[in-house]
Motif scaffolding. Structure first.
Motif, PDB file in Angstrom:
ATOM      1  N   CYS A   1      56.523   2.796   6.562  1.00  0.00           N
ATOM      2  CA  CYS A   1      56.162   2.989   7.949  1.00  0.00           C
ATOM      3  C   CYS A   1      56.891   4.222   8.480  1.00  0.00           C
ATOM      4  CB  CYS A   1      56.570   1.755   8.755  1.00  0.00           C
ATOM      5  SG  CYS A   1      56.282   1.875  10.513  1.00  0.00           S
ATOM      6  N   ALA A   2      56.215   4.981   9.340  1.00  0.00           N
ATOM      7  CA  ALA A   2      56.825   6.127  10.005  1.00  0.00           C
ATOM      8  C   ALA A   2      56.463   6.081  11.479  1.00  0.00           C
ATOM      9  CB  ALA A   2      56.346   7.435   9.385  1.00  0.00           C
ATOM     10  N   ALA A   3      57.373   6.550  12.309  1.00  0.00           N
ATOM     11  CA  ALA A   3      57.118   6.543  13.747  1.00  0.00           C
ATOM     12  C   ALA A   3      57.719   7.776  14.395  1.00  0.00           C
ATOM     13  CB  ALA A   3      57.704   5.285  14.385  1.00  0.00           C
ATOM     14  N   ASP A   4      56.946   8.380  15.281  1.00  0.00           N
ATOM     15  CA  ASP A   4      57.428   9.481  16.109  1.00  0.00           C
ATOM     16  C   ASP A   4      57.916   8.898  17.418  1.00  0.00           C
ATOM     17  OD1 ASP A   4      54.641  11.417  14.955  1.00  0.00           O
ATOM     18  OD2 ASP A   4      56.712  11.455  14.247  1.00  0.00           O
TER      19      ASP A   4
ATOM     20  N   GLY B   1      64.532   9.032  26.802  1.00  0.00           N
ATOM     21  CA  GLY B   1      64.500   9.490  28.179  1.00  0.00           C
ATOM     22  C   GLY B   1      65.263  10.772  28.431  1.00  0.00           C
ATOM     23  N   VAL B   2      66.096  11.174  27.483  1.00  0.00           N
ATOM     24  CA  VAL B   2      66.850  12.426  27.643  1.00  0.00           C
ATOM     25  C   VAL B   2      66.256  13.505  26.763  1.00  0.00           C
ATOM     26  CG1 VAL B   2      68.989  11.344  28.365  1.00  0.00           C
ATOM     27  CG2 VAL B   2      68.529  11.633  25.921  1.00  0.00           C
ATOM     28  N   HIS B   3      64.951  13.357  26.485  1.00  0.00           N
ATOM     29  CA  HIS B   3      64.168  14.378  25.797  1.00  0.00           C
ATOM     30  C   HIS B   3      64.603  14.637  24.369  1.00  0.00           C
ATOM     31  CE1 HIS B   3      62.372  14.942  29.654  1.00  0.00           C
ATOM     32  NE2 HIS B   3      63.522  15.296  30.183  1.00  0.00           N
ATOM     33  N   GLU B   4      65.218  13.653  23.748  1.00  0.00           N
ATOM     34  CA  GLU B   4      65.465  13.729  22.319  1.00  0.00           C
ATOM     35  C   GLU B   4      64.242  13.169  21.618  1.00  0.00           C
ATOM     36  OE1 GLU B   4      68.648  11.299  21.033  1.00  0.00           O
ATOM     37  OE2 GLU B   4      68.674  12.089  18.996  1.00  0.00           O
ATOM     38  N   ALA B   5      63.823  13.802  20.536  1.00  0.00           N
ATOM     39  CA  ALA B   5      62.635  13.340  19.817  1.00  0.00           C
ATOM     40  C   ALA B   5      62.880  13.429  18.324  1.00  0.00           C
ATOM     41  CB  ALA B   5      61.412  14.174  20.206  1.00  0.00           C
ATOM     42  N   GLY B   6      62.124  12.645  17.586  1.00  0.00           N
ATOM     43  CA  GLY B   6      62.279  12.677  16.144  1.00  0.00           C
ATOM     44  C   GLY B   6      61.271  11.805  15.449  1.00  0.00           C
ATOM     45  N   ARG B   7      61.412  11.700  14.160  1.00  0.00           N
ATOM     46  CA  ARG B   7      60.581  10.831  13.330  1.00  0.00           C
ATOM     47  C   ARG B   7      61.515  10.005  12.465  1.00  0.00           C
ATOM     48  NH1 ARG B   7      55.281  11.055   9.665  1.00  0.00           N
ATOM     49  NH2 ARG B   7      54.417  10.781  11.736  1.00  0.00           N
ATOM     50  N   SER B   8      61.197   8.721  12.399  1.00  0.00           N
ATOM     51  CA  SER B   8      61.962   7.804  11.562  1.00  0.00           C
ATOM     52  C   SER B   8      61.068   7.188  10.510  1.00  0.00           C
ATOM     53  CB  SER B   8      62.589   6.698  12.417  1.00  0.00           C
ATOM     54  OG  SER B   8      63.553   7.231  13.306  1.00  0.00           O
ATOM     55  N   TRP B   9      61.709   6.784   9.413  1.00  0.00           N
ATOM     56  CA  TRP B   9      61.012   6.149   8.300  1.00  0.00           C
ATOM     57  C   TRP B   9      61.649   4.796   7.999  1.00  0.00           C
ATOM     58  CZ3 TRP B   9      56.825   8.175   5.654  1.00  0.00           C
ATOM     59  CH2 TRP B   9      56.487   9.504   5.941  1.00  0.00           C
ATOM     60  N   GLY B  10      60.801   3.892   7.569  1.00  0.00           N
ATOM     61  CA  GLY B  10      61.310   2.620   7.094  1.00  0.00           C
ATOM     62  C   GLY B  10      61.757   2.719   5.649  1.00  0.00           C
ATOM     63  N   GLN B  11      62.286   1.620   5.142  1.00  0.00           N
ATOM     64  CA  GLN B  11      62.835   1.606   3.796  1.00  0.00           C
ATOM     65  C   GLN B  11      61.779   1.341   2.732  1.00  0.00           C
ATOM     66  OE1 GLN B  11      62.889  -0.904   5.877  1.00  0.00           O
ATOM     67  NE2 GLN B  11      62.319  -2.701   4.692  1.00  0.00           N
ATOM     68  N   GLY B  12      60.609   0.928   3.163  1.00  0.00           N
ATOM     69  CA  GLY B  12      59.509   0.677   2.235  1.00  0.00           C
ATOM     70  C   GLY B  12      59.405  -0.789   1.864  1.00  0.00           C
ATOM     71  N   THR B  13      58.182  -1.212   1.618  1.00  0.00           N
ATOM     72  CA  THR B  13      57.933  -2.578   1.163  1.00  0.00           C
ATOM     73  C   THR B  13      56.909  -2.521   0.030  1.00  0.00           C
ATOM     74  OG1 THR B  13      57.324  -4.829   1.855  1.00  0.00           O
ATOM     75  CG2 THR B  13      56.126  -3.019   2.902  1.00  0.00           C
TER      76      THR B  13
END
Length: 120
Positions: free
Chosen positions: A95-98, A102-114
């Motif tokens: 899974c990945a999510a953008d 609220g302080v205008h920090e942004a990024g993309r995170s990834w899960g560990q996988g299943t």
């Protein structure tokens, strides 16, 4: 920062179904696009399904009509319902999510996988 936790993988026979879940955790974050990828050994990670915050979806051609991506924004959770599974669906699903804060920090995170294994 946002952390993703996937669940729902397992072993299933061809024609069977599985439902994957991806929960995003973090304080004061807005989760935008959420996606499911899959990867087999020796291959590049492949985009399987995408869902925007407003529910617009896209799918890999080979899973259209069999997989459905949905989300619950109140729970910061995305789901991947996989029906009529085929041997070639066997892979580790990520899974990945953008996201943004609220302080205008942004990024993309990834899960560990299943792991999803389709076998007779």
């Amino acid at each position: 920062q946002v952390q993703l936790a996937e669940s729902g993988g397992g072993l299933v026979q061809p024609g069977g179904s599985l439902r994957l879940s991806c929960v995003a955790s973090g304080s004061r974050v807005t989760i935008n696009t959420m996606e499911w990828y899959r990867q087999t050994p020796g291959s590049q990670r492949q985009l399987v399904a995408t869902i925007s915050r407003y529910g617009i979806t896209n799918y890999l051609d080979s899973v259209k009509g069999r997989f459905t991506i949905t989300r619950d924004n109140a729970k910061n959770t995305a789901y991947l319902q996989m029906n009529n599974l085929k041997l070639e669906d066997t892979a580790v699903y990520y899974c990945a999510a953008d996201w943004m804060t609220g302080v205008h920090e942004a990024g993309r995170s990834w899960g560990q996988g299943t792991q999803v294994a389709v076998s007779s």
